[in-house]
Scaffold this active site. Sequence first.
Site, PDB file in Angstrom:
ATOM      1  N   ARG A 236      45.481  39.242  53.202  1.00 47.80           N
ATOM      2  CA  ARG A 236      46.531  38.214  53.041  1.00 47.80           C
ATOM      3  C   ARG A 236      47.762  38.816  52.349  1.00 47.80           C
ATOM      4  NH1 ARG A 236      42.218  33.291  52.024  1.00 47.80           N
ATOM      5  NH2 ARG A 236      41.295  33.597  54.071  1.00 47.80           N
TER       6      ARG A 236
ATOM      7  N   GLU B 297      27.659  25.843  51.142  1.00 49.35           N
ATOM      8  CA  GLU B 297      28.757  25.863  52.127  1.00 49.35           C
ATOM      9  C   GLU B 297      28.306  26.413  53.481  1.00 49.35           C
ATOM     10  OE1 GLU B 297      32.182  28.272  51.067  1.00 49.35           O
ATOM     11  OE2 GLU B 297      33.336  27.541  52.789  1.00 49.35           O
TER      12      GLU B 297
ATOM     13  N   LYS C 279      29.718  21.715  50.667  1.00 49.07           N
ATOM     14  CA  LYS C 279      31.072  22.113  51.100  1.00 49.07           C
ATOM     15  C   LYS C 279      31.045  22.361  52.609  1.00 49.07           C
ATOM     16  CE  LYS C 279      34.660  25.601  50.252  1.00 49.07           C
ATOM     17  NZ  LYS C 279      35.384  26.317  49.203  1.00 49.07           N
TER      18      LYS C 279
ATOM     19  N   GLY D 183      39.436  25.957  55.958  1.00 47.20           N
ATOM     20  CA  GLY D 183      39.083  26.705  57.167  1.00 47.20           C
ATOM     21  C   GLY D 183      40.226  27.230  58.017  1.00 47.20           C
ATOM     22  N   GLY D 184      41.436  27.252  57.458  1.00 49.15           N
ATOM     23  CA  GLY D 184      42.568  27.750  58.241  1.00 49.15           C
ATOM     24  C   GLY D 184      43.487  26.639  58.726  1.00 49.15           C
TER      25      GLY D 184
ATOM     26  N   ARG E 252      43.043  28.391  51.358  1.00 44.24           N
ATOM     27  CA  ARG E 252      44.358  28.573  51.977  1.00 44.24           C
ATOM     28  C   ARG E 252      45.219  27.325  51.940  1.00 44.24           C
ATOM     29  NH1 ARG E 252      41.447  31.115  57.086  1.00 44.24           N
ATOM     30  NH2 ARG E 252      39.780  29.966  56.065  1.00 44.24           N
TER      31      ARG E 252
HETATM   32  P1  13P Z   1      39.547  27.857  52.895  1.00 49.28           P
HETATM   33  O1  13P Z   1      39.837  26.476  52.367  1.00 49.28           O
HETATM   34  O2  13P Z   1      40.749  28.747  52.975  1.00 49.28           O
HETATM   35  O3  13P Z   1      38.733  27.813  54.161  1.00 49.28           O
HETATM   36  O4  13P Z   1      38.636  28.566  51.806  1.00 49.28           O
HETATM   37  C1  13P Z   1      37.621  27.856  51.256  1.00 49.28           C
HETATM   38  C2  13P Z   1      36.498  28.756  50.959  1.00 49.28           C
HETATM   39  O5  13P Z   1      36.080  28.854  49.838  1.00 49.28           O
HETATM   40  C3  13P Z   1      35.887  29.490  52.057  1.00 49.28           C
HETATM   41  O6  13P Z   1      34.662  29.991  51.644  1.00 49.28           O
END
Ligand code: 13P
Length: 335
Positions: free
Chosen positions: A33, A177, A219, A262-263, A294
């Site tokens: 990034r 997650e 998550k 998630g982008g 993000r």
């Molecule tokens: P994002 O919200 O950018 O997807 O990141 C969350 C995260 O912790 C991914 O493991």
Amino acid sequence: MNVDELIDTARKMVADSKGLLAMDESNPTCNKRFAKLDIPQTIDFRRAYRELIITTPSLGEYISGVILYDETIRQQKQDGTSFIQVIIDAGIIPGIKVDIGATDMAGHSGEKITEGLDGLRDRLKEYLQMGARFAKWRAVIVLGDRIPSRGCIEANAHSLARYAALCQEVGLVPIVEPELLMDGENTLERCVEVTEEILRTVFNQLYTQRVMLEGMILKPNMVLSGLTCSKQASLDEVADATVNCLLRSVPAAVSGIAFLSGGQSGELASARLNAMNLRFKSRLPWALSFSFGRAIQQPALELWQGKEANVLAAQQALLHQAKCNWAARQGEYKS
Ligand code: 13P
């Protein structure tokens, strides 16, 4: 295990419309990034960026917890104060990513399995001693033509459950997650079907491994049309599909659900979370919150550009994104 403390922490992680800020990018991900914005990919710049985030004034009004990475949890501010202390002083709960990443799964072309169970008990004890109160483990599941396979879903669910049981034994709240990736051509309906299968499998494994649901946070991904699907679902369609999928597969005892972004863009992630809370909040057994990386950080990172002179502007952008998601938890977000 102190059951009351675990439940108390899990509840605080989703209390007062606040949510989690994921700032646990591994060094390779953080460097990628940085590289896109021509920011030097060094330990000093990663440290400076994380200092910018945790010293953002008033962050604790909207953020209940931050997820750190192994490098970051050991770092200090330029004045020598440990990051953990800065976070605690801001009224924010420190957490830590403990998986060591997703790797290709043997015998399952195109699929991933997350590693990190070996030696995990001792690593968790060290993080607890350092001040962490919760942990995160991310399973990565690819949605494609004939995947995910049963083998991939079961192996990842089993690892998540073993990780969660170890966390609770040590006294850390596990964030579980299972991320179904959003890039693909799939329809919303296919995402519903696969997300439901994943969540049902994960909760079966959590039950088998004796994980206390009140002392964990889920998550998940939001249920979306794949990024390249020609028919993109509306806000209300996403909200309905996601909440109905969760209602069918997540036990009411779970303290909170905090989505990954998630982008998705910051605006879309907030608008979708807002639509879910606006339409369903009064009828849900669990808090519907956020654990965005993000979607909270991106504008701040772009403004910062690795320059001291841009720190204040970047912090304002970060706080704005955090506040938008705090509003979205109440169904009061306006883009
Ligand atoms: P994002 O919200 O950018 O997807 O990141 C969350 C995260 O912790 C991914 O493991």
